[in-house]
Design an enzyme around this catalytic site. Structure first.
Site, PDB file in Angstrom:
ATOM      1  N   GLU A   1       0.879  -1.179   0.000  1.00  0.00           N
ATOM      2  CA  GLU A   1       0.000   0.000   0.000  1.00  0.00           C
ATOM      3  C   GLU A   1       0.906   1.216   0.000  1.00  0.00           C
ATOM      4  OE1 GLU A   1      -3.068  -0.020  -0.448  1.00  0.00           O
ATOM      5  OE2 GLU A   1      -3.751  -2.027   0.104  1.00  0.00           O
TER       6      GLU A   1
ATOM      7  N   CYS B   1      -2.432   8.721   2.628  1.00  0.00           N
ATOM      8  CA  CYS B   1      -2.178   8.227   1.278  1.00  0.00           C
ATOM      9  C   CYS B   1      -3.344   8.563   0.356  1.00  0.00           C
ATOM     10  CB  CYS B   1      -1.905   6.730   1.286  1.00  0.00           C
ATOM     11  SG  CYS B   1      -3.159   5.766   2.141  1.00  0.00           S
TER      12      CYS B   1
END
Length: 516
Positions: A270, A304
């Site tokens: 990720e 993110c």
């Protein structure tokens, strides 16, 4: 924009079992007497030293891997619903400590208290999800081409799961991985960010009581609190760990993928995002404005999924930018535990340098700063980590726009047609989260079609930031391709096995092959 804010950390640390100097390795129920170099954790809120950790070393890591391997042999035999019961108890324990743990997340990392509470709630939610999942680890049955044969597939526990987490979500991402891994029958070794290690210590203090109460063996949930100089590549190259789940920058992910890939291990990555919102001339502008502000400045731009780019239709561009800069002028910047604060600090002064560097690159490339971009000064901002969120007019092709700067910089640009907007949207190396604001069904369906957003997450009339745990979370391209949390993300933590059973008296071969 903020007042000085005093916060007494001592009682909070006592509640969470954190001392001035702490051990840096845990096997779930036992803390190891680590003797590594002291690592100091400072609050980005006020620059104060919170506590120190005696980092784990290679010898400590080796003991933990052995414990995790031994525990796996036992844990994998526990029925999945009973594993789920342990996770349920962990969720209940986290509920008891939601407020103090949320405060520590806020104080050590810098996100505002509401976001700290929200992060702990994510942990609780994934526990609830995993409990239900423990009774739904489904396989499939298939019809065999051979007479008197049955064919099906099933999922078995994988082994030890290594989890590397980033500073911006110091506890939730561990829970996403660890709770699913636990119900799947795996054991876990957690290597947290060196910037937020106290949060990981607090979590292990909370969950250890559950493990002890249930007389579970050492090694199911393990912690290795150490920087990469103390415990580094041996974690990634260890063949005893079949899966490494890593959250962080694209640069980190490429290194993880290379080392783990060389031993043909699995990775769940990720990584970076360069998330955009398309604002159509058919948008509800009030919704779009609120979503943009939260997405761009929430967590001081250190998610993110933070909104990095805003692609606005040319007919509403000037008006929307005006409204956006006006909204930015009212953002309250200050101590993250002050309930009046909307934006706290960046994680450290290196992040501030990255913020300032990106703004200079925008100017060099010919961009225009609409507002913000300064470092905050004064007693309330003594840590040197507070900045004014920035809005910059740019071209999508600018090199700095193609990169992810982990800071509150929002790049705005205009488009003429939806095809042009989608092309601009997709023309970056990353592919995590995306959004369109429009009430025009043809536009929204185009955005969600195969010719639309190339991201792992695509939203309509909500922003890029703030995913629910029920859906699989992750992205494409340089975001790494991994999926965590909901849906069928659990499958990465298990090994798939196809089974064929012959209950007849003959031995027909597949594809009708005749042999002997």
């Amino acid at each position: 924009m903020s007042k000085e804010f005093n916060f007494d950390i001592s009682q909070l640390l006592k509640t969470l079992g954190i001392d001035s100097i702490n051990k840096g390795a845990c096997t779930g129920t036992e803390w190891m007497d680590t003797q590594g170099e002291l690592l100091s954790s400072y609050s980005s809120a006020d620059g104060s030293l919170i506590a120190q950790i005696k980092q784990a070393q290679t010898a400590d890591y080796e003991k933990i891997v052995l414990k995790a391997g031994e525990a796996f042999q036992e844990w994998r035999l526990v029925p999945a619903p009973k594993r789920g019961e342990i996770v349920r108890q962990i969720g209940d324990e986290l509920r008891k400590y939601k407020e103090p743990l949320g405060q520590l997340v806020s104080y050590e990392m810098g996100k505002i208290y509401q976001e700290g509470l929200g992060e702990v709630q994510e942990m609780i939610d994934i526990c609830d999800f995993a409990v239900g999942l423990s009774r739904q680890l489904y396989g499939l049955t298939m019809h065999s081409e051979r007479s008197n044969h049955r064919m099906y597939e099933q999922y078995h526990p994988l082994g030890i799961v290594g989890v590397i987490t980033a500073f911006n979500f110091p506890v939730a991402v561990w829970a996403w991985n660890a709770m699913l891994a636990m119900v799947c029958g795996d054991t876990v070794i957690w290597k947290p960010s060196s910037k937020t290690m106290l949060c990981s210590l607090a979590v292990h203090n909370i969950v250890s009581g559950v493990l002890e109460k249930n007389n579970l063996p050492e090694g199911i949930l393990n912690l290795v609190a150490a920087g990469s100089s103390s415990v580094g590549d041996e974690f990634l190259s260890d063949k005893r760990i079949p899966l490494i789940s890593a959250t962080g920058s694209t640069r980190l992910g490429k290194r993880v993928a290379k080392i783990v890939g060389e031993r043909l291990g699995r990775t769940l990555l990720e990584l970076g995002g360069n998330n955009a919102i398309i604002v159509s001339q058919h948008a509800d502008l009030e919704l779009a404005l609120r979503a943009t502000v939260f997405g761009a400045v929430g967590t001081c731009g250190q998610r993110c999924t933070s909104t990095r780019r805003l692609i606005i239709h040319e007919s509403i561009y000037d008006n929307f930018c005006k409204r956006l800069t006006e909204a930015y002028s009212h953002i309250r910047i200050g101590h993250p535990l002050d309930t009046d604060t909307l934006v706290g600090p960046l994680i450290d002064q290196n992040a501030v340098k990255d913020f300032l560097h990106a703004i200079e690159e925008v100017k060099k490339s010919g961009g225009n700063i609409l507002c913000g971009g300064e470092v905050m000064e004064g007693p309330a901002y003594s840590s040197g980590c507070y900045v004014k969120p920035c809005i910059a007019e740019v071209q999508n092709e600018f090199q700095i726009v193609q990169e992810e700067t982990f800071a509150p910089i929002l790049y705005v640009m205009k488009y003429a047609t939806m095809e042009e907007a989608i092309a601009m949207h997709n023309n970056v190396p990353q592919g995590l989260s995306s959004s369109i604001f429009s009430t025009h069904i043809q536009e929204t369906e185009m955005f969600l079609s195969t010719a639309g957003s190339d991201c792992g997450i695509a939203n309509v009339n909500i922003g890029t930031s703030g995913a629910e745990i029920g859906g699989a979370f992750g992205g494409e391209k340089e975001t790494g391709g991994g999926r965590e949390s909901g849906s069928d993300a659990w499958k990465i933590y298990m090994r798939r096995q196809t089974n064929t059973i012959n209950y007849g008296k003959d031995l027909p071969l597949a594809q009708g092959i005749q042999f002997m």
